[in-house]
Design a protein around this motif. Structure first.
Motif, PDB file in Angstrom:
ATOM      1  N   ASP A 127      42.335  51.351  74.897  1.00  0.00           N
ATOM      2  CA  ASP A 127      42.105  51.561  76.328  1.00  0.00           C
ATOM      3  C   ASP A 127      42.364  53.000  76.735  1.00  0.00           C
ATOM      4  O   ASP A 127      42.320  53.329  77.920  1.00  0.00           O
ATOM      5  CB  ASP A 127      43.024  50.651  77.147  1.00  0.00           C
ATOM      6  CG  ASP A 127      42.496  49.231  77.238  1.00  0.00           C
ATOM      7  OD1 ASP A 127      41.614  48.881  76.430  1.00  0.00           O
ATOM      8  OD2 ASP A 127      42.962  48.472  78.106  1.00  0.00           O
ATOM      9  N   THR A 128      42.664  53.869  75.765  1.00  0.00           N
ATOM     10  CA  THR A 128      42.942  55.263  76.099  1.00  0.00           C
ATOM     11  C   THR A 128      41.676  55.971  76.560  1.00  0.00           C
ATOM     12  O   THR A 128      41.628  56.545  77.653  1.00  0.00           O
ATOM     13  CB  THR A 128      43.548  55.989  74.887  1.00  0.00           C
ATOM     14  OG1 THR A 128      44.776  55.343  74.538  1.00  0.00           O
ATOM     15  CG2 THR A 128      43.820  57.452  75.203  1.00  0.00           C
ATOM     16  N   LEU A 129      40.630  55.921  75.742  1.00  0.00           N
ATOM     17  CA  LEU A 129      39.344  56.554  76.083  1.00  0.00           C
ATOM     18  C   LEU A 129      38.264  55.496  76.020  1.00  0.00           C
ATOM     19  O   LEU A 129      38.066  54.858  74.979  1.00  0.00           O
ATOM     20  CB  LEU A 129      39.034  57.686  75.109  1.00  0.00           C
ATOM     21  CG  LEU A 129      37.691  58.405  75.312  1.00  0.00           C
ATOM     22  CD1 LEU A 129      37.660  59.124  76.660  1.00  0.00           C
ATOM     23  CD2 LEU A 129      37.439  59.386  74.165  1.00  0.00           C
ATOM     24  N   LEU A 130      37.562  55.301  77.134  1.00  0.00           N
ATOM     25  CA  LEU A 130      36.444  54.378  77.209  1.00  0.00           C
ATOM     26  C   LEU A 130      35.138  55.161  77.269  1.00  0.00           C
ATOM     27  O   LEU A 130      35.144  56.390  77.381  1.00  0.00           O
ATOM     28  CB  LEU A 130      36.589  53.459  78.421  1.00  0.00           C
ATOM     29  CG  LEU A 130      37.912  52.686  78.523  1.00  0.00           C
ATOM     30  CD1 LEU A 130      37.944  51.854  79.804  1.00  0.00           C
ATOM     31  CD2 LEU A 130      38.129  51.797  77.308  1.00  0.00           C
ATOM     32  N   ILE A 131      34.028  54.476  77.225  1.00  0.00           N
ATOM     33  CA  ILE A 131      32.734  55.143  77.350  1.00  0.00           C
ATOM     34  C   ILE A 131      32.527  55.510  78.820  1.00  0.00           C
ATOM     35  O   ILE A 131      32.497  54.637  79.690  1.00  0.00           O
ATOM     36  CB  ILE A 131      31.600  54.239  76.845  1.00  0.00           C
ATOM     37  CG1 ILE A 131      31.805  53.908  75.362  1.00  0.00           C
ATOM     38  CG2 ILE A 131      30.242  54.910  77.053  1.00  0.00           C
ATOM     39  CD1 ILE A 131      30.828  52.888  74.822  1.00  0.00           C
ATOM     40  N   GLN A 132      32.475  56.804  79.081  1.00  0.00           N
ATOM     41  CA  GLN A 132      32.332  57.316  80.454  1.00  0.00           C
ATOM     42  C   GLN A 132      33.474  56.855  81.361  1.00  0.00           C
ATOM     43  O   GLN A 132      33.289  56.592  82.551  1.00  0.00           O
ATOM     44  CB  GLN A 132      30.981  56.916  81.042  1.00  0.00           C
ATOM     45  CG  GLN A 132      29.786  57.481  80.283  1.00  0.00           C
ATOM     46  CD  GLN A 132      29.713  59.010  80.389  1.00  0.00           C
ATOM     47  OE1 GLN A 132      29.338  59.556  81.434  1.00  0.00           O
ATOM     48  NE2 GLN A 132      30.063  59.691  79.308  1.00  0.00           N
ATOM     49  N   GLY A 133      34.646  56.779  80.782  1.00  0.00           N
ATOM     50  CA  GLY A 133      35.805  56.377  81.554  1.00  0.00           C
ATOM     51  C   GLY A 133      37.065  56.486  80.728  1.00  0.00           C
ATOM     52  O   GLY A 133      37.088  57.096  79.653  1.00  0.00           O
ATOM     53  N   VAL A 172      33.084  57.124  68.858  1.00  0.00           N
ATOM     54  CA  VAL A 172      34.099  56.470  69.681  1.00  0.00           C
ATOM     55  C   VAL A 172      33.756  54.991  69.829  1.00  0.00           C
ATOM     56  O   VAL A 172      32.688  54.632  70.340  1.00  0.00           O
ATOM     57  CB  VAL A 172      34.198  57.132  71.068  1.00  0.00           C
ATOM     58  CG1 VAL A 172      35.193  56.367  71.956  1.00  0.00           C
ATOM     59  CG2 VAL A 172      34.598  58.593  70.949  1.00  0.00           C
ATOM     60  N   TRP A 173      34.667  54.150  69.379  1.00  0.00           N
ATOM     61  CA  TRP A 173      34.532  52.705  69.530  1.00  0.00           C
ATOM     62  C   TRP A 173      35.675  52.238  70.449  1.00  0.00           C
ATOM     63  O   TRP A 173      36.821  52.161  70.019  1.00  0.00           O
ATOM     64  CB  TRP A 173      34.636  52.010  68.176  1.00  0.00           C
ATOM     65  CG  TRP A 173      33.585  52.404  67.174  1.00  0.00           C
ATOM     66  CD1 TRP A 173      33.600  53.477  66.349  1.00  0.00           C
ATOM     67  CD2 TRP A 173      32.373  51.705  66.885  1.00  0.00           C
ATOM     68  NE1 TRP A 173      32.476  53.501  65.558  1.00  0.00           N
ATOM     69  CE2 TRP A 173      31.704  52.410  65.863  1.00  0.00           C
ATOM     70  CE3 TRP A 173      31.793  50.531  67.378  1.00  0.00           C
ATOM     71  CZ2 TRP A 173      30.490  51.996  65.345  1.00  0.00           C
ATOM     72  CZ3 TRP A 173      30.579  50.115  66.851  1.00  0.00           C
ATOM     73  CH2 TRP A 173      29.940  50.840  65.852  1.00  0.00           C
TER      74      TRP A 173
END
Length: 379
Positions: A137-143, A174-175
């Motif tokens: 939950d650290t880096l999401l797609i466009q969020g 990035v997954w």
């Protein structure tokens, strides 16, 4: 190098299954309890041996199946050291590695969404394949993950992303742990360039932006976080046991019964009690006099008992129903379902022989056959 990406629509959670092609050893990231059967089927379909279950953090929107997977497959559990998952055998620190076959997963401590959050990097053994980042939950797609609850800190989240994740090569795939818009993957380069929460933002601007989100409280947080700090073993899941001689309906087998009911049935000749634990467990932990030993799995390696079908049919040779007993009521569910597939009537005994883990990760205090004071012996 492509992982199997699995999706839980109820929580929009991605689970990842990674494996070494040579040894068929596997690792699963962020499994979901409602998808246990799906994940077990994936392991079987690919002929894999699950070596690790790992978490990116203690989730607030779903309950992990880590403990159930570990009991059913013999896998070891790993979780971030800062997330208070006391049941995990391995407490992950920044820079740690997890090996499965010839493959290695590297841990990056990325606090911010929660204090203990981590990401995982799977580096290619053959160039020029890009590295893979499982960003939780650290880096999401466009969020990115929220930072307003559960030890969150927007400033630390910004630092984790910009000083650690964004220093990875731009080609890194990035997954994420979630996506709510049908997207499956991105790259570090794409997120650096266009992520609306991060691209071109200073640390102060990011903190201000996150403070203005006013997101609703996660619906399942009160049940999910405590359960996930016990690897998915819910301390309140059973509640008060049902009265003796009642059956709780269950999918795929005849139902769940209390240890007291199972004992009464066995003593009255109404059912055969079948102990599906390993020979070693019965020998060293204890056994129930009169129970039929039919192991679901055996050491070494907790491999499936190839003779289970024949042995369980023999246990029910007079047409009696079967009451399945294991350590805590996980393997016995799988065994009851298999017995049902064979045309037998099979029940699961709630709590098993030792019961679930307590807050100190000890068994024997939260229910089960021994806790109920029912007959048992030890060699």
């Amino acid at each position: 190098m492509t992982p199997t990406q699995l999706f839980d629509p109820a929580s929009s959670t991605y689970t990842y299954l990674l494996f070494d092609e040579g040894t068929r050893e596997a690792l699963i990231i962020d499994p979901v309890d409602e998808q246990l059967e799906r994940d077990l089927a994936e392991l079987q379909r690919h002929g894999l041996t699950l070596k690790w279950t790992v978490e990116t953090h203690a989730h607030a929107d779903h309950i992990t199946s880590a403990a159930r997977l570990a009991e059913l497959t013999g896998a070891r559990m790993a979780a971030p050291a800062g997330c208070d998952v006391g049941t995990a055998a391995v407490q992950l620190q920044d820079g740690d590695t997890l090996d499965f076959g010839a493959e290695t997963l590297r841990v990056l401590h990325t606090p911010g969404h929660t204090a203990g959050s981590v990401c995982f990097v799977w580096a290619p053994r053959r160039q020029p394949e890009p590295a893979l980042l499982f960003s939780g939950d650290t880096l999401l797609i466009q969020g990115c993950g929220r930072a307003d609850f559960q030890s969150g800190d927007a400033g630390k989240l910004y630092d984790s992303i910009t000083h650690k994740l964004f220093t990875l090569p731009d080609t890194t795939v990035v997954w994420p742990a979630h996506d709510y818009h049908g997207r499956s993957q991105s790259t570090i380069g794409a997120e650096k360039a266009s992520n609306p929460r991060l691209a071109g933002k200073t640390r102060e601007q990011f903190i201000a932006l996150m403070a203005e989100l006013h997101l609703p409280r996660p619906r399942r947080i009160d049940e999910a976080v405590p359960a996930n700090q016990h690897s998915g073993l819910r301390q309140d899941a059973g509640g008060a046991p049902p009265p003796d001689d009642t059956v709780r309906p269950a999918p795929g087998y005849a139902g769940d019964v209390t240890p007291q009911t199972a004992l009464a049935w066995m003593q009255a000749g109404r059912a055969v009690l079948v102990d599906v634990r390993t020979d070693a467990e019965r020998e060293w932990v204890g056994f129930v006099p009169g129970a039929q030993p039919v192991a679901w799995k055996q050491w070494p390696g907790m491999a499936l008992n190839a003779d289970f079908d024949a042995q369980v049919r023999a246990a029910a040779q007079h047409g009696q129903p079967l009451a399945m007993l294991c350590r805590s009521g996980v393997r016995s569910i799988a065994a009851a379902r298999r017995a049902t597939e064979l045309g037998l009537v099979a029940y699961n005994i709630l709590g098993g022989f030792e019961g679930d883990l307590n807050e100190q990760a000890h068994r024997g205090q939260l229910g089960g056959w021994r806790k109920a004071g029912l007959p048992w012996r030890q060699n």
